[in-house]
Design a protein around this motif. Structure first.
Motif, PDB file in Angstrom:
ATOM      1  N   VAL A 172       1.085 -71.681   6.555  1.00 57.57           N
ATOM      2  CA  VAL A 172       1.656 -71.982   7.870  1.00 57.57           C
ATOM      3  C   VAL A 172       3.165 -71.759   7.814  1.00 57.57           C
ATOM      4  CG1 VAL A 172       1.971 -73.729   9.648  1.00 57.57           C
ATOM      5  CG2 VAL A 172      -0.153 -73.673   8.314  1.00 57.57           C
ATOM      6  N   PRO A 173       3.703 -70.868   8.645  1.00 58.93           N
ATOM      7  CA  PRO A 173       5.152 -70.627   8.633  1.00 58.93           C
ATOM      8  C   PRO A 173       5.923 -71.875   9.044  1.00 58.93           C
ATOM      9  CG  PRO A 173       3.983 -68.906   9.853  1.00 58.93           C
ATOM     10  CD  PRO A 173       2.995 -70.008   9.613  1.00 58.93           C
ATOM     11  N   ARG A 174       7.140 -71.994   8.517  1.00 59.28           N
ATOM     12  CA  ARG A 174       8.010 -73.096   8.908  1.00 59.28           C
ATOM     13  C   ARG A 174       9.025 -72.573   9.920  1.00 59.28           C
ATOM     14  NH1 ARG A 174      10.063 -73.116   2.771  1.00 59.28           N
ATOM     15  NH2 ARG A 174      11.437 -71.287   2.808  1.00 59.28           N
ATOM     16  N   PRO A 175       9.639 -73.438  10.699  1.00 57.69           N
ATOM     17  CA  PRO A 175      10.629 -72.977  11.679  1.00 57.69           C
ATOM     18  C   PRO A 175      11.799 -72.269  11.011  1.00 57.69           C
ATOM     19  CG  PRO A 175       9.953 -75.232  12.143  1.00 57.69           C
ATOM     20  CD  PRO A 175       9.386 -74.886  10.798  1.00 57.69           C
ATOM     21  N   GLY A 176      12.330 -71.278  11.687  1.00 56.67           N
ATOM     22  CA  GLY A 176      13.458 -70.523  11.162  1.00 56.67           C
ATOM     23  C   GLY A 176      13.648 -69.266  11.987  1.00 56.67           C
ATOM     24  N   ARG A 177      14.824 -68.694  11.914  1.00 59.21           N
ATOM     25  CA  ARG A 177      15.135 -67.529  12.747  1.00 59.21           C
ATOM     26  C   ARG A 177      14.624 -66.243  12.112  1.00 59.21           C
ATOM     27  NH1 ARG A 177      20.222 -67.155  16.464  1.00 59.21           N
ATOM     28  NH2 ARG A 177      18.560 -67.645  17.926  1.00 59.21           N
ATOM     29  N   ILE A 178      14.018 -65.395  12.936  1.00 60.01           N
ATOM     30  CA  ILE A 178      13.580 -64.074  12.497  1.00 60.01           C
ATOM     31  C   ILE A 178      14.214 -63.024  13.404  1.00 60.01           C
ATOM     32  CG2 ILE A 178      11.389 -64.981  11.628  1.00 60.01           C
ATOM     33  CD1 ILE A 178      10.026 -63.751  14.070  1.00 60.01           C
ATOM     34  N   GLY A 179      14.150 -61.772  12.983  1.00 56.17           N
ATOM     35  CA  GLY A 179      14.731 -60.699  13.784  1.00 56.17           C
ATOM     36  C   GLY A 179      13.862 -59.455  13.752  1.00 56.17           C
ATOM     37  N   VAL A 180      13.974 -58.654  14.803  1.00 55.32           N
ATOM     38  CA  VAL A 180      13.266 -57.375  14.898  1.00 55.32           C
ATOM     39  C   VAL A 180      14.261 -56.345  15.412  1.00 55.32           C
ATOM     40  CG1 VAL A 180      11.397 -56.085  15.982  1.00 55.32           C
ATOM     41  CG2 VAL A 180      11.042 -58.483  15.377  1.00 55.32           C
ATOM     42  N   ARG A 181      14.432 -55.262  14.664  1.00 56.04           N
ATOM     43  CA  ARG A 181      15.292 -54.162  15.092  1.00 56.04           C
ATOM     44  C   ARG A 181      14.452 -52.898  15.197  1.00 56.04           C
ATOM     45  NH1 ARG A 181      20.612 -54.783  11.145  1.00 56.04           N
ATOM     46  NH2 ARG A 181      21.143 -56.928  11.723  1.00 56.04           N
ATOM     47  N   ILE A 182      14.501 -52.265  16.353  1.00 58.25           N
ATOM     48  CA  ILE A 182      13.719 -51.057  16.594  1.00 58.25           C
ATOM     49  C   ILE A 182      14.679 -49.881  16.738  1.00 58.25           C
ATOM     50  CG2 ILE A 182      12.033 -49.931  18.098  1.00 58.25           C
ATOM     51  CD1 ILE A 182      11.144 -52.738  18.980  1.00 58.25           C
ATOM     52  N   GLY A 183      14.457 -48.853  15.938  1.00 57.38           N
ATOM     53  CA  GLY A 183      15.321 -47.690  15.949  1.00 57.38           C
ATOM     54  C   GLY A 183      14.851 -46.618  16.914  1.00 57.38           C
ATOM     55  N   PRO A 184      15.655 -45.582  17.111  1.00 58.26           N
ATOM     56  CA  PRO A 184      15.293 -44.490  18.022  1.00 58.26           C
ATOM     57  C   PRO A 184      14.126 -43.684  17.474  1.00 58.26           C
ATOM     58  CG  PRO A 184      17.337 -43.994  16.865  1.00 58.26           C
ATOM     59  CD  PRO A 184      17.003 -45.406  16.536  1.00 58.26           C
ATOM     60  N   PRO A 185      13.422 -42.979  18.352  1.00 55.97           N
ATOM     61  CA  PRO A 185      12.197 -42.269  17.942  1.00 55.97           C
ATOM     62  C   PRO A 185      12.465 -41.098  17.013  1.00 55.97           C
ATOM     63  CG  PRO A 185      12.770 -41.744  20.211  1.00 55.97           C
ATOM     64  CD  PRO A 185      13.683 -42.848  19.798  1.00 55.97           C
ATOM     65  N   LEU A 186      11.519 -40.899  16.119  1.00 57.05           N
ATOM     66  CA  LEU A 186      11.515 -39.763  15.205  1.00 57.05           C
ATOM     67  C   LEU A 186      10.316 -38.887  15.565  1.00 57.05           C
ATOM     68  CD1 LEU A 186      12.075 -41.775  11.892  1.00 57.05           C
ATOM     69  CD2 LEU A 186      13.826 -40.655  13.290  1.00 57.05           C
ATOM     70  N   ASP A 187      10.545 -37.594  15.704  1.00 58.35           N
ATOM     71  CA  ASP A 187       9.489 -36.671  16.116  1.00 58.35           C
ATOM     72  C   ASP A 187       9.095 -35.788  14.939  1.00 58.35           C
ATOM     73  OD1 ASP A 187       7.753 -34.980  17.369  1.00 58.35           O
ATOM     74  OD2 ASP A 187       9.219 -34.090  18.732  1.00 58.35           O
ATOM     75  N   PHE A 188       7.823 -35.843  14.563  1.00 55.57           N
ATOM     76  CA  PHE A 188       7.344 -35.065  13.422  1.00 55.57           C
ATOM     77  C   PHE A 188       6.237 -34.092  13.802  1.00 55.57           C
ATOM     78  CE2 PHE A 188       8.817 -39.157  11.650  1.00 55.57           C
ATOM     79  CZ  PHE A 188       9.872 -38.676  10.883  1.00 55.57           C
ATOM     80  N   ALA A 189       6.057 -33.843  15.084  1.00 53.50           N
ATOM     81  CA  ALA A 189       5.020 -32.914  15.523  1.00 53.50           C
ATOM     82  C   ALA A 189       5.293 -31.532  14.934  1.00 53.50           C
ATOM     83  CB  ALA A 189       4.988 -32.847  17.050  1.00 53.50           C
ATOM     84  N   GLY A 190       4.281 -30.953  14.315  1.00 53.55           N
ATOM     85  CA  GLY A 190       4.405 -29.609  13.773  1.00 53.55           C
ATOM     86  C   GLY A 190       5.116 -29.513  12.445  1.00 53.55           C
ATOM     87  N   ARG A 191       5.466 -30.641  11.836  1.00 49.87           N
ATOM     88  CA  ARG A 191       6.204 -30.589  10.574  1.00 49.87           C
ATOM     89  C   ARG A 191       5.375 -30.014   9.419  1.00 49.87           C
ATOM     90  NH1 ARG A 191      10.907 -33.792   9.747  1.00 49.87           N
ATOM     91  NH2 ARG A 191      10.536 -33.487   7.534  1.00 49.87           N
ATOM     92  N   ASP A 192       4.053 -30.018   9.569  1.00 49.86           N
ATOM     93  CA  ASP A 192       3.218 -29.463   8.513  1.00 49.86           C
ATOM     94  C   ASP A 192       2.894 -27.990   8.736  1.00 49.86           C
ATOM     95  OD1 ASP A 192       1.755 -30.091  10.744  1.00 49.86           O
ATOM     96  OD2 ASP A 192       0.017 -30.860   9.655  1.00 49.86           O
ATOM     97  N   ALA A 193       3.495 -27.381   9.758  1.00 46.73           N
ATOM     98  CA  ALA A 193       3.261 -25.956  10.005  1.00 46.73           C
ATOM     99  C   ALA A 193       3.992 -25.133   8.944  1.00 46.73           C
ATOM    100  CB  ALA A 193       3.743 -25.566  11.402  1.00 46.73           C
ATOM    101  N   GLY A 194       3.232 -24.339   8.189  1.00 48.02           N
ATOM    102  CA  GLY A 194       3.833 -23.495   7.166  1.00 48.02           C
ATOM    103  C   GLY A 194       4.219 -24.231   5.900  1.00 48.02           C
TER     104      GLY A 194
END
Length: 228
Positions: A172-194
């Motif tokens: 069971v977690p105890r009270p305390g501060r947590i954080g979430v940081r979300i970064g900008p999108p990374l696009d990898f479509a087609g990275r396995d081509a060739g």
């Protein structure tokens, strides 16, 4: 109506979501990077069991993630209640028993891809298991294979403080501060081509882990985290 769709808003907006904000006072940044519609992968570091619930409850869209088959198959009323809870927060059951590592990995990849192909949000911890010491470990390539297969953008995510409120061995977690940081999108479509798919998957995974490291500030370990 699907009972799961009734449980989800109840947990997120009435029960767990408000309780989490009171108990953990979460600081969340980067929500502007989460698209309102369309597929997206949330790739996060992994410090505690609590992490699996942080993203589904803090991100404004419905988030799906893989959960152990055992969470859904418990006996009696407690087992059914646990299964309903995990389905309600977005978990999808995957059976990882039986020692069929390659087939299990393919099944998990197919299940994750279906969420994204349906325009959904899928969360994954590339490390594959919780960090034993708070450092960031080498990522496994499933996240890269998923991104290249579906073309979905990847949002790197840093979760902070969950290892303090729920250290290893604490149920069971105890009270305390947590954080979430979300970064900008990374696009990898087609990275396995060739490029050989295995090499491309490794390169993409390493790039995702660097982005997570930049957000979290964790020390990086170029080795896989030991499984408990």
């Amino acid at each position: 109506m699907d009972p799961e769709r009734l449980i989800y808003p109840l947990l997120k907006h009435v029960l767990l979501g408000p309780a989490m904000r009171v108990v953990f006072l979460p600081r969340v940044s980067g929500l502007r990077h989460v698209p309102r519609t369309g597929p997206v992968i949330l790739a996060a570091n992994h410090l505690a069991f609590l992490d699996s619930f942080v993203l589904p409850l803090m991100v404004p869209r419905r988030v799906r993630f893989l959960g152990k088959h055992e969470y859904f198959t418990g006996p009696g009323t407690p087992g059914r209640a646990m299964a309903a809870f995990f389905r309600g927060v977005g978990a999808i059951a995957v059976d990882r028993s039986g020692g069929r590592a390659a087939l299990d990995a393919l099944d998990a990849l197919d299940t994750s891809a279906r969420v994204l192909e349906g325009g959904g949000v899928f969360a994954i911890h590339p490390e594959g298991t919780r960090s034993p010491d708070g450092r960031l470990y080498r990522g496994r390539t499933g996240v890269a294979r998923l991104a290249m297969r579906t073309g979905a953008p990847v949002l790197p995510v840093a979760i902070e403080g969950t290892d303090r409120v729920q250290p290893r061995g604490r149920a069971v977690p105890r009270p305390g501060r947590i954080g979430v940081r979300i970064g900008p999108p990374l696009d990898f479509a087609g990275r396995d081509a060739g490029t050989p798919r295995g090499r491309a998957a490794r390169e993409v995974t390493d790039e995702i882990m660097r982005a997570i490291r930049e957000l979290s500030g964790q020390e990086y370990v170029d080795d896989y985290a030991p499984r408990p």
